[in-house]
Design a protein around this motif. Structure first.
Motif, mmCIF file in Angstrom:
data_model
loop_
_atom_site.group_PDB
_atom_site.id
_atom_site.type_symbol
_atom_site.label_atom_id
_atom_site.label_comp_id
_atom_site.label_asym_id
_atom_site.label_seq_id
_atom_site.Cartn_x
_atom_site.Cartn_y
_atom_site.Cartn_z
ATOM 1 N N THR A 149 36.027 41.467 37.021
ATOM 2 C CA THR A 149 36.041 41.957 35.638
ATOM 3 C C THR A 149 37.462 42.110 35.107
ATOM 4 O O THR A 149 37.699 41.932 33.909
ATOM 5 N N LEU A 150 38.402 42.409 35.987
ATOM 6 C CA LEU A 150 39.796 42.468 35.545
ATOM 7 C C LEU A 150 40.301 41.080 35.184
ATOM 8 O O LEU A 150 41.002 40.887 34.180
ATOM 9 N N GLY A 151 39.940 40.098 35.995
ATOM 10 C CA GLY A 151 40.313 38.725 35.684
ATOM 11 C C GLY A 151 39.683 38.253 34.388
ATOM 12 O O GLY A 151 40.332 37.578 33.576
ATOM 13 N N MET A 152 38.426 38.614 34.151
ATOM 14 C CA MET A 152 37.761 38.236 32.912
ATOM 15 C C MET A 152 38.433 38.892 31.714
ATOM 16 O O MET A 152 38.506 38.307 30.619
ATOM 17 N N THR A 153 38.929 40.120 31.905
ATOM 18 C CA THR A 153 39.664 40.796 30.836
ATOM 19 C C THR A 153 40.859 39.970 30.389
ATOM 20 O O THR A 153 41.097 39.787 29.189
ATOM 21 N N ALA A 154 41.607 39.460 31.360
ATOM 22 C CA ALA A 154 42.780 38.644 31.039
ATOM 23 C C ALA A 154 42.379 37.371 30.300
ATOM 24 O O ALA A 154 43.051 36.953 29.348
ATOM 25 N N VAL A 155 41.279 36.753 30.724
ATOM 26 C CA VAL A 155 40.813 35.532 30.076
ATOM 27 C C VAL A 155 40.436 35.797 28.621
ATOM 28 O O VAL A 155 40.827 35.059 27.699
ATOM 29 N N ILE A 156 39.668 36.867 28.399
ATOM 30 C CA ILE A 156 39.218 37.197 27.040
ATOM 31 C C ILE A 156 40.400 37.538 26.143
ATOM 32 O O ILE A 156 40.492 37.081 24.997
#
Length: 319
Positions: free
Chosen positions: A127-134
């Motif tokens: 979810t932290l990685g997805m935060t960066a993507v978004i």
């Protein structure tokens, strides 16, 4: 009698309600008028926004496996930006804005769930990685400039009296709470969420489709975060790419204050509702004391650490 009183006194929901009353009293002492009706309605409006995103966080935490969705802040920002640009101040575009704001984060949440369950990526990492993507995608999309506007009907629904002097968002929050309570306590999906949170292996042996349930709870977390983004732009009128960041830590604390175990498998949304109210009151009292934003964030963090310690000790005592 003594045992019943002791049980009541240590019940997280009871403690949260007592804390809410105490904070109202403290606020009234610090600033007369803090506890008047109109002010309470305003505070509940802010609490509703936090409570809606916390609904998804609640599901993720109930599902266990150290589940915490750190991407909800970015999902809120995404929902707000999408809704604002789709509506662009037009009432007729609200249904399409709702579909975009809630639907796309739901799909992203499903991706989170797939990464966690199928690829075995730890929830915090995924979810932290997805935060960066978004956030990166939002920068590219908006060029870092606030864009989009809320439709007048949406702004009125969130900010103005809808029925009996109560804003529409509070009725929406009540409906979400009713749906959450029914889903968790009266449906097979709800029982499955508790089962995988309490003991994933045992749940699988009883026929629970663990992978599917876990993917869905992350999808629902994205859905509620995106829906929150829609209400955020209705509340503020405009959106910017970091508008959701302030809700990440509070959404976790609200769940914990409400009595949901971070180990999963126990708790519920009613306590989370009380937790959202308590945090909103706490923040309002801190603002009344003229504390800076960083000081409020420190207090939120210390509150979470204190609660983690408390619930950790309670779990140890039960073993």
């Amino acid at each position: 009698m003594t045992r019943s009183f002791r049980s009541l006194a240590t019940d997280p929901l009871t403690l949260a309600l007592v804390a809410a009353v105490a904070l109202l009293a403290i606020g009234e002492i610090l600033s007369p008028g803090f506890a008047r009706g109109s002010q309470i309605v305003s505070l509940l409006t802010v609490a509703a926004i936090l409570g809606i995103v916390a609904a998804g966080q609640n599901l993720v935490i109930l599902g266990g496996r150290e589940g915490i969705d750190l991407s909800v802040g970015a999902m809120i920002s995404l929902g707000a930006v999408l809704a604002g640009n789709v509506m662009d101040g037009q009432n007729t575009a609200i249904p399409l804005a709702l579909l975009a704001a809630a639907g796309i984060p739901f799909l992203i949440g499903l991706i989170n769930g797939c990464g966690i369950t199928l690829l075995r990526i730890p929830p915090l990492v995924m979810t932290l990685g997805m935060t960066a993507v978004i956030q990166g995608a939002l920068v590219v999309y908006s060029q870092g400039v606030p864009s989009g506007n809320a439709a007048p009907i949406l702004s009125a629904f969130v900010n103005r009296p809808f029925l009996l002097g109560i804003p529409g968002i509070l009725f929406a929050w009540a409906a979400i709470a009713a749906i959450m309570l029914f889903m968790l306590r009266r449906t097979g999906f709800g029982f499955s969420v508790y089962a995988i949170g309490a003991n994933e292996r045992a749940a699988a042996l009883t026929g629970v489709r663990v992978t599917l349930v876990r993917i869905l709870i992350y999808g629902l977390s994205g859905f509620f975060a995106g829906l929150t983004g829609l209400f955020v732009i209705g509340y503020t009128g405009t959106s910017f790419i970091s508008v959701g960041n302030q809700y990440v830590l509070p959404s976790i604390i609200a769940v914990v204050i409400g009595g949901t175990s971070l180990a999963g498998g126990s708790g519920g949304y009613l306590g989370t509702v009380a937790g959202a109210v308590v945090l909103t009151l706490l923040q309002s009292v801190l603002i009344t004391l003229n504390l800076d934003v960083w000081a409020r964030q420190v207090i939120f963090g210390l509150t979470l650490l204190a609660l983690l310690t408390l619930y950790g000790r309670q779990a140890a005592l039960r073993v």
